[in-house]
Design an enzyme around this catalytic site. Structure first.
Site, PDB file in Angstrom:
ATOM      1  N   ASP A 112      12.677   3.243 -36.164  1.00  0.00           N
ATOM      2  CA  ASP A 112      12.259   3.622 -34.735  1.00  0.00           C
ATOM      3  C   ASP A 112      10.865   4.344 -34.648  1.00  0.00           C
ATOM      4  OD1 ASP A 112      12.761   4.674 -32.002  1.00  0.00           O
ATOM      5  OD2 ASP A 112      13.276   6.619 -33.010  1.00  0.00           O
ATOM      6  N   ALA A 158       9.552   7.445 -32.080  1.00  0.00           N
ATOM      7  CA  ALA A 158       9.667   8.875 -31.604  1.00  0.00           C
ATOM      8  C   ALA A 158      10.815   9.568 -32.128  1.00  0.00           C
ATOM      9  CB  ALA A 158       9.625   9.176 -30.108  1.00  0.00           C
ATOM     10  N   ALA A 210      19.359  15.267 -20.743  1.00  0.00           N
ATOM     11  CA  ALA A 210      18.343  14.554 -20.852  1.00  0.00           C
ATOM     12  C   ALA A 210      18.123  13.744 -22.190  1.00  0.00           C
ATOM     13  CB  ALA A 210      17.149  15.681 -20.667  1.00  0.00           C
ATOM     14  N   MET A 246      18.879   9.042 -25.203  1.00  0.00           N
ATOM     15  CA  MET A 246      17.671   8.680 -25.692  1.00  0.00           C
ATOM     16  C   MET A 246      17.638   7.602 -26.897  1.00  0.00           C
ATOM     17  SD  MET A 246      14.906  10.460 -25.595  1.00  0.00           S
ATOM     18  CE  MET A 246      15.147  12.318 -25.137  1.00  0.00           C
ATOM     19  N   LYS A 259      13.574   3.192 -21.142  1.00  0.00           N
ATOM     20  CA  LYS A 259      13.298   4.312 -20.190  1.00  0.00           C
ATOM     21  C   LYS A 259      13.855   4.241 -18.929  1.00  0.00           C
ATOM     22  CE  LYS A 259      12.195   6.384 -23.853  1.00  0.00           C
ATOM     23  NZ  LYS A 259      13.172   6.739 -24.819  1.00  0.00           N
ATOM     24  N   HIS A 293      17.433   4.617 -19.487  1.00  0.00           N
ATOM     25  CA  HIS A 293      17.821   6.052 -19.887  1.00  0.00           C
ATOM     26  C   HIS A 293      18.053   6.756 -18.530  1.00  0.00           C
ATOM     27  CE1 HIS A 293      16.903   9.634 -22.515  1.00  0.00           C
ATOM     28  NE2 HIS A 293      17.172  10.098 -21.664  1.00  0.00           N
ATOM     29  N   ARG A 296      17.800  -1.698 -26.885  1.00  0.00           N
ATOM     30  CA  ARG A 296      19.086  -1.275 -27.537  1.00  0.00           C
ATOM     31  C   ARG A 296      20.263  -0.971 -26.463  1.00  0.00           C
ATOM     32  NH1 ARG A 296      15.113   3.380 -29.984  1.00  0.00           N
ATOM     33  NH2 ARG A 296      14.200   2.044 -31.686  1.00  0.00           N
ATOM     34  N   ASP A 332      17.012   7.947 -35.007  1.00  0.00           N
ATOM     35  CA  ASP A 332      17.574   9.225 -34.732  1.00  0.00           C
ATOM     36  C   ASP A 332      18.337   9.416 -33.580  1.00  0.00           C
ATOM     37  OD1 ASP A 332      15.311  10.866 -32.364  1.00  0.00           O
ATOM     38  OD2 ASP A 332      15.022   8.697 -33.261  1.00  0.00           O
TER      39      ASP A 332
END
Length: 265
Positions: free
Chosen positions: A8, A10, A41, A45, A49, A52, A156, A182
């Site tokens: 990944d 970020a 928020a 993750m 986006k 998200h 994902r 992460d």
């Protein structure tokens, strides 16, 4: 034998703590007079986006706030409107969040010295990654291949981005690949792709702490928080959890021995 690692971006290899999207998500909802929490928020993750934003709006507390403010539950048009705000804000700041995390560059060098190919997946769009990749390369990080959600039917937790990496890097079967990330969505992506899947704690969105916060944190408090993140990753099916990204290559001989014994992820 392990032939490739798919990272990944970020929170894993760059942007310690994954703060770029976090700050923008908070601001986008603030503009609509909806006060989301940091945990809300961060929870989705790793997803594309727009997805998200959709997941945040599905949260019971957030949906109730939206209904109270606007007289109805969030609609698809609201997702579109929020994302229309999000994208230009993200594009304006993402260049500031491409610094490799400690240990990432040395890890990649060691992997390449051992003939291991470096792939990558992301929840960022291709347009966002066009900026991040340039800035990361200036700082010394450039994987062999990148796949964004724009390149596949779905991001994902679907495995398509990992499959595209495997094809481009000429690695098969999938048990010869490691996926490292992460977030929960990273773990699900790796598990769904049939790869050895590893969660990294420090620097992660799940831990949600800056490097300075980690260094200043009481050791017992930090360990408790890290244990909680490790439990989340393992519950989602992670085969291994590491404290820092620099530890990753210590797992390769361990996994290779398992492969030689016929074990599979």
């Amino acid at each position: 034998m392990i032939q490739a690692v798919v990272f990944d971006w970020a929170g894993t290899m760059v942007d310690y703590g994954c703060f770029a999207p976090l700050n923008v998500f908070m601001e986008v909802f603030r503009k609509r007079e909806i006060a989301i929490t940091l945990s809300e928020a961060r929870a989705p993750m790793g997803l594309l986006k727009r997805d998200h934003i959709s997941e945040i709006l599905k949260m019971e507390r957030v949906a109730a706030l939206w209904h109270e403010r606007y007289g109805q539950l969030p609609q698809e048009s609201d997702v579109d409107a929020l994302y229309a705000d999000f994208e230009p804000m993200m594009l304006a700041v993402v260049h500031q969040y491409a610094e490799p995390v400690p240990g990432a560059l040395a890890l990649v060098e060691r992997l390449r010295q051992n003939g291991i190919r470096i792939g990558s997946t992301t929840g960022y769009t291709a347009e966002m990654m066009a900026i991040v990749t340039v800035e990361a390369k200036k700082r010394g990080y450039a994987p062999d291949h990148l796949v964004t959600p724009n390149d596949v039917p779905a991001g994902r937790p679907y495995p398509w981005m990992i499959y595209e990496n495997a094809a481009a890097l000429n690695v098969y079967p999938m048990y010869n690949v490691m996926k490292v990330g992460d977030t929960v969505s990273d773990i699900r992506e790796g598990v769904n792709a049939g790869t050895w899947t590893i969660g990294v704690i420090q620097g992660s969105s799940e831990l949600g702490m800056s490097e300075a916060e980690v260094e200043a944190c009481d050791p017992e408090v930090l360990q408790t928080r890290m244990n909680a993140v490790a439990s989340i990753f393992r519950e989602e099916g992670a085969h291994y959890v590491i404290q820092t990204i620099g530890e990753l290559d210590e797992l390769i001989p361990v996994i290779n021995q398992k492969l030689q014994r016929g074990e599979r992820p």
